[in-house]
Design a protein around this motif. Structure first.
Motif, PDB file in Angstrom:
ATOM      1  N   THR A  22       0.800  -1.229   0.000  1.00  0.00           N
ATOM      2  CA  THR A  22       0.000   0.000   0.000  1.00  0.00           C
ATOM      3  C   THR A  22       0.829   1.273   0.000  1.00  0.00           C
ATOM      4  OG1 THR A  22      -0.202  -0.111   2.407  1.00  0.00           O
ATOM      5  CG2 THR A  22      -1.988  -1.100   1.098  1.00  0.00           C
ATOM      6  N   MET A  31      -4.371   4.507  -3.705  1.00  0.00           N
ATOM      7  CA  MET A  31      -4.420   4.721  -2.252  1.00  0.00           C
ATOM      8  C   MET A  31      -4.797   6.166  -1.926  1.00  0.00           C
ATOM      9  SD  MET A  31      -3.931   1.768  -0.957  1.00  0.00           S
ATOM     10  CE  MET A  31      -3.871   2.301   0.750  1.00  0.00           C
ATOM     11  N   THR A  62      -8.063  -1.195   3.470  1.00  0.00           N
ATOM     12  CA  THR A  62      -6.922  -2.050   3.132  1.00  0.00           C
ATOM     13  C   THR A  62      -6.353  -2.786   4.329  1.00  0.00           C
ATOM     14  OG1 THR A  62      -5.363  -0.205   3.322  1.00  0.00           O
ATOM     15  CG2 THR A  62      -6.268  -0.666   1.128  1.00  0.00           C
TER      16      THR A  62
END
Length: 168
Positions: A22, A31, A62
Protein backbone atom coordinates in the motif's frame (compact mmCIF):
# COMPACT_ATOMS: atom_id res chain seq x y z
CA UNK A 1 -33.34 -14.27 -11.72
CA UNK A 2 -32.77 -13.35 -8.10
CA UNK A 3 -35.12 -10.85 -6.46
CA UNK A 4 -34.76 -8.78 -3.30
CA UNK A 5 -36.84 -10.14 -0.41
CA UNK A 6 -38.91 -7.66 1.63
CA UNK A 7 -37.01 -6.35 4.64
CA UNK A 8 -33.60 -7.20 3.19
CA UNK A 9 -30.66 -5.16 1.96
CA UNK A 10 -27.92 -6.00 -0.55
CA UNK A 11 -24.48 -6.93 0.79
CA UNK A 12 -21.45 -7.05 -1.51
CA UNK A 13 -17.88 -8.22 -1.13
CA UNK A 14 -15.19 -7.33 -3.62
CA UNK A 15 -11.67 -8.62 -3.08
CA UNK A 16 -8.45 -7.89 -4.90
CA UNK A 17 -4.72 -8.25 -4.58
CA UNK A 18 -2.77 -5.04 -5.02
CA UNK A 19 0.19 -5.18 -7.41
CA UNK A 20 2.39 -3.75 -4.67
CA UNK A 21 2.31 -2.88 -0.94
CA UNK A 22 0.00 0.00 0.00
CA UNK A 23 2.94 2.40 0.44
CA UNK A 24 4.47 1.60 -2.97
CA UNK A 25 4.40 4.31 -5.69
CA UNK A 26 2.80 1.83 -8.13
CA UNK A 27 -0.46 1.96 -6.15
CA UNK A 28 -0.09 5.50 -4.81
CA UNK A 29 -2.82 7.03 -6.99
CA UNK A 30 -5.30 4.36 -5.95
CA UNK A 31 -4.42 4.72 -2.25
CA UNK A 32 -4.57 8.54 -2.44
CA UNK A 33 -8.15 8.38 -3.69
CA UNK A 34 -9.57 5.74 -1.34
CA UNK A 35 -10.96 8.21 1.17
CA UNK A 36 -12.53 10.30 -1.59
CA UNK A 37 -14.24 7.36 -3.29
CA UNK A 38 -15.29 5.67 -0.03
CA UNK A 39 -16.55 8.99 1.33
CA UNK A 40 -18.64 9.49 -1.78
CA UNK A 41 -20.07 6.00 -1.39
CA UNK A 42 -21.09 6.73 2.21
CA UNK A 43 -22.98 9.84 1.06
CA UNK A 44 -24.86 8.09 -1.74
CA UNK A 45 -28.61 7.55 -1.50
CA UNK A 46 -29.17 3.93 -0.52
CA UNK A 47 -25.83 3.44 1.24
CA UNK A 48 -26.28 1.56 4.52
CA UNK A 49 -22.91 0.41 5.90
CA UNK A 50 -19.24 -0.19 5.08
CA UNK A 51 -16.62 -2.36 6.75
CA UNK A 52 -14.02 0.09 8.01
CA UNK A 53 -10.32 -0.06 8.74
CA UNK A 54 -8.68 2.00 11.48
CA UNK A 55 -9.86 5.26 9.99
CA UNK A 56 -6.26 6.26 9.34
CA UNK A 57 -6.35 8.65 6.35
CA UNK A 58 -5.56 7.05 3.02
CA UNK A 59 -5.97 3.45 4.19
CA UNK A 60 -9.62 2.81 3.33
CA UNK A 61 -10.40 -0.81 4.06
CA UNK A 62 -6.92 -2.05 3.13
CA UNK A 63 -6.23 -3.11 6.71
CA UNK A 64 -8.85 -5.82 6.27
CA UNK A 65 -6.35 -8.11 4.58
CA UNK A 66 -7.31 -11.63 3.57
CA UNK A 67 -5.31 -14.65 4.65
CA UNK A 68 -2.66 -12.52 6.33
CA UNK A 69 -1.59 -11.07 2.97
CA UNK A 70 -1.58 -7.25 3.31
CA UNK A 71 -1.83 -6.87 -0.47
CA UNK A 72 -5.03 -8.95 -0.55
CA UNK A 73 -7.72 -6.42 0.37
CA UNK A 74 -11.48 -6.46 0.73
CA UNK A 75 -14.35 -4.03 0.29
CA UNK A 76 -17.53 -5.04 2.10
CA UNK A 77 -20.63 -2.83 1.97
CA UNK A 78 -24.40 -2.97 2.43
CA UNK A 79 -26.88 -1.07 0.25
CA UNK A 80 -30.64 -0.63 0.37
CA UNK A 81 -31.04 -2.16 -3.08
CA UNK A 82 -29.38 -3.06 -6.36
CA UNK A 83 -30.08 0.33 -7.96
CA UNK A 84 -28.23 2.17 -5.16
CA UNK A 85 -25.09 0.05 -5.54
CA UNK A 86 -25.26 0.23 -9.32
CA UNK A 87 -25.53 4.01 -9.28
CA UNK A 88 -22.44 4.28 -7.09
CA UNK A 89 -20.37 1.75 -9.07
CA UNK A 90 -21.18 3.02 -12.58
CA UNK A 91 -22.65 6.47 -12.10
CA UNK A 92 -19.94 8.24 -10.11
CA UNK A 93 -16.17 8.77 -10.11
CA UNK A 94 -15.93 5.18 -8.85
CA UNK A 95 -16.36 4.03 -12.46
CA UNK A 96 -13.14 5.82 -13.47
CA UNK A 97 -11.23 3.82 -10.86
CA UNK A 98 -13.08 0.63 -11.76
CA UNK A 99 -12.08 1.07 -15.40
CA UNK A 100 -8.42 1.47 -14.35
CA UNK A 101 -8.31 -1.39 -11.81
CA UNK A 102 -5.78 -3.37 -13.85
CA UNK A 103 -3.25 -0.60 -13.13
CA UNK A 104 -3.33 -1.37 -9.39
CA UNK A 105 -4.64 -4.93 -8.99
CA UNK A 106 -3.52 -8.37 -10.08
CA UNK A 107 -5.68 -10.37 -12.44
CA UNK A 108 -7.48 -12.94 -10.31
CA UNK A 109 -8.32 -16.34 -11.74
CA UNK A 110 -11.13 -16.97 -9.25
CA UNK A 111 -14.41 -15.19 -8.78
CA UNK A 112 -13.64 -12.10 -6.67
CA UNK A 113 -17.05 -10.48 -6.25
CA UNK A 114 -20.22 -11.70 -4.54
CA UNK A 115 -23.55 -10.25 -3.46
CA UNK A 116 -26.23 -11.61 -1.12
CA UNK A 117 -29.29 -10.43 0.79
CA UNK A 118 -29.01 -9.55 4.48
CA UNK A 119 -31.80 -8.67 6.90
CA UNK A 120 -32.07 -4.89 7.28
CA UNK A 121 -29.77 -3.85 10.13
CA UNK A 122 -27.34 -6.76 9.72
CA UNK A 123 -23.66 -5.88 9.25
CA UNK A 124 -21.83 -8.90 7.82
CA UNK A 125 -18.27 -9.58 8.85
CA UNK A 126 -15.42 -10.60 6.55
CA UNK A 127 -15.71 -14.29 7.50
CA UNK A 128 -19.39 -14.36 6.51
CA UNK A 129 -18.62 -12.55 3.26
CA UNK A 130 -15.74 -14.87 2.37
CA UNK A 131 -18.00 -17.88 3.02
CA UNK A 132 -20.53 -16.41 0.55
CA UNK A 133 -17.81 -15.91 -2.03
CA UNK A 134 -16.60 -19.48 -1.58
CA UNK A 135 -20.16 -20.77 -1.94
CA UNK A 136 -20.53 -18.86 -5.21
CA UNK A 137 -17.21 -20.25 -6.43
CA UNK A 138 -18.11 -23.84 -5.52
CA UNK A 139 -21.83 -24.06 -6.31
CA UNK A 140 -22.58 -21.19 -8.67
CA UNK A 141 -25.21 -18.49 -8.26
CA UNK A 142 -28.18 -18.98 -5.96
CA UNK A 143 -30.26 -16.95 -3.51
CA UNK A 144 -27.37 -17.52 -1.08
CA UNK A 145 -24.64 -15.92 -3.25
CA UNK A 146 -24.81 -14.27 -6.65
CA UNK A 147 -23.31 -11.75 -9.05
CA UNK A 148 -24.48 -8.94 -11.31
CA UNK A 149 -25.51 -11.32 -14.10
CA UNK A 150 -28.07 -12.93 -11.79
CA UNK A 151 -29.97 -9.69 -11.14
CA UNK A 152 -32.52 -8.79 -13.81
CA UNK A 153 -32.67 -5.20 -12.56
CA UNK A 154 -28.88 -4.69 -12.92
CA UNK A 155 -29.03 -2.71 -16.17
CA UNK A 156 -25.91 -0.56 -15.68
CA UNK A 157 -23.80 -3.69 -15.32
CA UNK A 158 -25.12 -4.94 -18.63
CA UNK A 159 -24.64 -1.55 -20.29
CA UNK A 160 -21.00 -1.48 -19.21
CA UNK A 161 -20.36 -5.03 -20.45
CA UNK A 162 -18.15 -5.81 -17.47
CA UNK A 163 -15.31 -8.08 -18.36
CA UNK A 164 -13.65 -10.52 -15.97
CA UNK A 165 -10.39 -8.67 -15.39
CA UNK A 166 -8.56 -7.46 -12.32
CA UNK A 167 -10.49 -6.71 -9.15
CA UNK A 168 -11.81 -3.31 -8.16
Amino acid sequence: MIRQPDGYHLAELNIGRLLAPTDDPRVAEFMANLDKVNGLGKRMPGFVWMMEGSGEPGTGNTENAIGGDPQFVANLTVWEDVASLETFVWGTIHKQFYDRRQEWFELLGDQHFVMWWVPAGHQPDLDEAMARLERLRQKGPSEHAFGWADLKQASKWRDNRCAQVAAE
